[in-house]
Design an enzyme around this catalytic site. Sequence first.
Site, PDB file in Angstrom:
ATOM      1  N   ASP A 116       8.652   8.981  12.431  1.00  0.00           N
ATOM      2  CA  ASP A 116       7.525   8.762  11.522  1.00  0.00           C
ATOM      3  C   ASP A 116       7.442   9.943  10.557  1.00  0.00           C
ATOM      4  O   ASP A 116       8.360  10.175   9.790  1.00  0.00           O
ATOM      5  CB  ASP A 116       6.250   8.568  12.354  1.00  0.00           C
ATOM      6  N   ASN A 149       2.131   4.860   1.571  1.00  0.00           N
ATOM      7  CA  ASN A 149       2.255   5.432   2.903  1.00  0.00           C
ATOM      8  C   ASN A 149       2.418   6.942   2.765  1.00  0.00           C
ATOM      9  O   ASN A 149       1.614   7.575   2.106  1.00  0.00           O
ATOM     10  CB  ASN A 149       3.385   4.774   3.703  1.00  0.00           C
ATOM     11  N   ARG A 188       0.856  -1.190   0.000  1.00  0.00           N
ATOM     12  CA  ARG A 188       0.000   0.000   0.000  1.00  0.00           C
ATOM     13  C   ARG A 188       0.887   1.234   0.000  1.00  0.00           C
ATOM     14  O   ARG A 188       2.086   1.166   0.293  1.00  0.00           O
ATOM     15  CB  ARG A 188      -0.923   0.015   1.219  1.00  0.00           C
ATOM     16  N   GLU A 216       4.063  -5.045   6.688  1.00  0.00           N
ATOM     17  CA  GLU A 216       5.324  -4.400   7.069  1.00  0.00           C
ATOM     18  C   GLU A 216       6.551  -5.285   6.822  1.00  0.00           C
ATOM     19  O   GLU A 216       7.571  -5.157   7.503  1.00  0.00           O
ATOM     20  CB  GLU A 216       5.273  -3.912   8.523  1.00  0.00           C
ATOM     21  N   ASN A 250       8.486   7.041   5.060  1.00  0.00           N
ATOM     22  CA  ASN A 250       7.827   8.060   5.867  1.00  0.00           C
ATOM     23  C   ASN A 250       8.384   9.457   5.590  1.00  0.00           C
ATOM     24  O   ASN A 250       8.718   9.786   4.466  1.00  0.00           O
ATOM     25  CB  ASN A 250       7.900   7.683   7.354  1.00  0.00           C
TER      26      ASN A 250
END
Length: 291
Positions: free
Chosen positions: A195, A99, A97, A118, A145
């Site tokens: 993050d 991010n 997917r 993950e 990220n």
Amino acid sequence: MVNAVVEHACFLGEGPVWDNKTGTLYWVDILIGHIHQFKPATGEFKTTELNQMVSAVALCTNGDTLAALQSGLSIIPQHADRLAYINHPEKHLPQNRFNDGKCDPAGRFWIGTMAIDETAGAGSLYTLDTDGGLSLKIQGTTISNGMAWSADHQTFYYIDTPTLQIVAYDFNKGDGSISNKRTVITIDEKDGYPDGMTIDSEGMLWIAHWGGWQVSRRDPSTGKTLFALPMPVANITSCTFGGDDLGDLYITTAQKGLPADELGQQPGAGHLYVWKNSGYKGMPAFEYKAD
């Protein structure tokens, strides 16, 4: 110091973007498939339900919204209900997917991928060019990220969360190429995993700490921590500056990953927070160059 913005909790809140033109903050709830909007001036809170994962949104120069959906990168027109599909770099990888994603100074959209489970090294970082074409930038990432560009547009900062590092690349605005990778900040695991990220007007990086109960302000030229903003919840996902003068820090958080007992002790998990009049100023969000 920080306060919840609206009485709504996301499962995996992420990707805050401030729209200077309309005074609106956008953010997403990735796994639930929601795009949220909040206007501080009026208190208006709006949710768009997409019925599929949505990992990131970006503003477009024509007023539309670019969204990274499970089905692909798409435009959400401001005056129509139908999505306009653009492209998908990994439509052959249904186990992945999107991010985090952001636009660069030239109007390209940078978007990372990751395995839904993950799996290490299963992701990549791409750019969606202004003509809709795709370019592969980095391979073998795990949880792609935080991204940010320096004010002179010559440096690109990037996070692959499990590495506990913020890396920098030389950035060529003309062709979007990156080179000369180096580590500029290393996070101690006890402080949580890096993050999402934003950059302020002084060139300092603001990093959200997953599992770390904080947002930290770091100097990429020295790697030093300048300031740590304590948060009332553990899983901090991203941050951006907003408000009339870009002086308010908005912070997204998540319920994901919290056992039931911890969730009960963190009733604010998943909320959007703001630090009003932070004393720092952000940089306006870059927009996707659309016709």
